[in-house]
Motif scaffolding. Structure first.
Motif, mmCIF file in Angstrom:
data_model
loop_
_atom_site.group_PDB
_atom_site.id
_atom_site.type_symbol
_atom_site.label_atom_id
_atom_site.label_comp_id
_atom_site.label_asym_id
_atom_site.label_seq_id
_atom_site.Cartn_x
_atom_site.Cartn_y
_atom_site.Cartn_z
ATOM 1 N N SER A 69 -20.718 5.849 56.210
ATOM 2 C CA SER A 69 -20.543 5.748 54.768
ATOM 3 C C SER A 69 -19.525 4.653 54.477
ATOM 4 C CB SER A 69 -20.054 7.091 54.200
ATOM 5 O OG SER A 69 -19.830 6.984 52.807
ATOM 6 N N VAL A 121 -17.586 2.430 51.563
ATOM 7 C CA VAL A 121 -17.199 2.337 50.156
ATOM 8 C C VAL A 121 -17.360 0.889 49.704
ATOM 9 C CG1 VAL A 121 -15.329 2.644 48.489
ATOM 10 C CG2 VAL A 121 -15.560 4.235 50.414
ATOM 11 N N ARG A 181 -16.310 -1.985 48.010
ATOM 12 C CA ARG A 181 -15.083 -2.507 47.416
ATOM 13 C C ARG A 181 -14.748 -3.850 48.066
ATOM 14 N NH1 ARG A 181 -10.659 1.517 50.367
ATOM 15 N NH2 ARG A 181 -11.065 0.800 52.509
#
Length: 264
Positions: A180, A182, A184
């Motif tokens: 997973s 993120v 950003r």
């Protein structure tokens, strides 16, 4: 000399030509097949060198598509270094303008990160600045200027390039699995503190601080002010200690004159 230059130019043009049957005019028909073998070997060597320089890019797109990218890159080159050790300058820029960007917009930044790793691994040796070397210079720290260690680079991206790179290069040789990530922006500091390349994500404030010091030539005091303007949560002491620990600075100091110390 003109004839020799024409020979080399024609030979080079035929090597880079997108036409598989391209042959330099200096090669007679009876030897065209030999040139084709040589051409294929040269291209295979360049493809392999590019894959060795950008292994994570290769993993992300697969071997077959990477060879297509490599072919396009080789044909686009106008100049090339004589050594394959650092082959692939400009590959990130090539990817940034390639249609693959529509599907993998972060791919060119992964290439920039891998380029930084390669260049850091082969950069000149230099003594890193250690915390103990600043002992007794506390009064001069604010006005002091620092240089980046030659084996140190910063890669800023709108994408989580560090997380993506880690997902494709798991520790201890474990198989790549689903991770997973993120979405950003990430800025990565690449260093080689103890003859081994290391990477870590740094904050916006830390990136501003390091750039102000090593790129813009500001003093430590001015760089701290600049970083705090960029990030109100910037921790001056902790960040400076982190940069010292990972060997981001060159041990050669610029100490202000008039303080009883000579420039080191």
């Amino acid at each position: 000399m003109k004839k020799l230059k024409a020979f080399y130019d024609g030979f080079s043009d035929a090597l880079r030509s997108p036409e598989p049957d391209a042959v330099p005019s200096s090669v007679t028909d009876g030897y065209a097949h030999r040139f084709a073998i040589y051409r294929n070997n040269v291209h295979r060597g360049l493809f392999d060198a590019l894959g060795a320089a950008y292994p994570t890019v290769r993993k992300l797109v697969g071997d077959g598509f990477f060879d297509q990218l490599a072919k396009g890159f080789v044909q686009s080159e106008t100049t090339r270094a004589g050594s394959l050790a650092l082959y692939g300058v400009g590959f990130a820029e090539f990817l940034a303008s390639h249609p693959v960007r529509d599907r993998l917009p972060y791919l060119s930044d992964i290439a920039r990160l891998e380029r930084a790793r390669l260049e850091v691994s082969t950069s000149e040796d230099a003594k890193p600045l250690l915390a103990e070397e600043l002992g007794g210079l506390e009064d001069q720290l604010e006005a002091m200027t620092l240089r980046a260690h030659p084996a140190c680079q910063v890669v800023a991206s709108e994408y989580p390039v560090f997380a993506i790179w880690n997902a494709q290069n798991p520790v201890d040789g474990n198989e790549v699995g689903k991770t997973s990530i993120v979405q950003r922006a990430e800025t990565v500091l690449v260093t080689r503190p103890y003859m081994q390349v290391e990477m870590r994500v740094i904050t916006h404030g830390q990136a501003a601080f390091f750039a102000a010091l090593t790129r813009d030539g500001l003093s430590l005091g001015a760089a701290c002010s600049h970083a705090l303007e960029a990030d109100a949560n910037f921790d001056v002491m902790a960040s400076f200690a982190t940069f010292l620990t990972i060997g981001a600075f060159n041990a050669r100091l610029n100490i202000p004159r008039g303080n009883g110390h000579d420039d080191a």
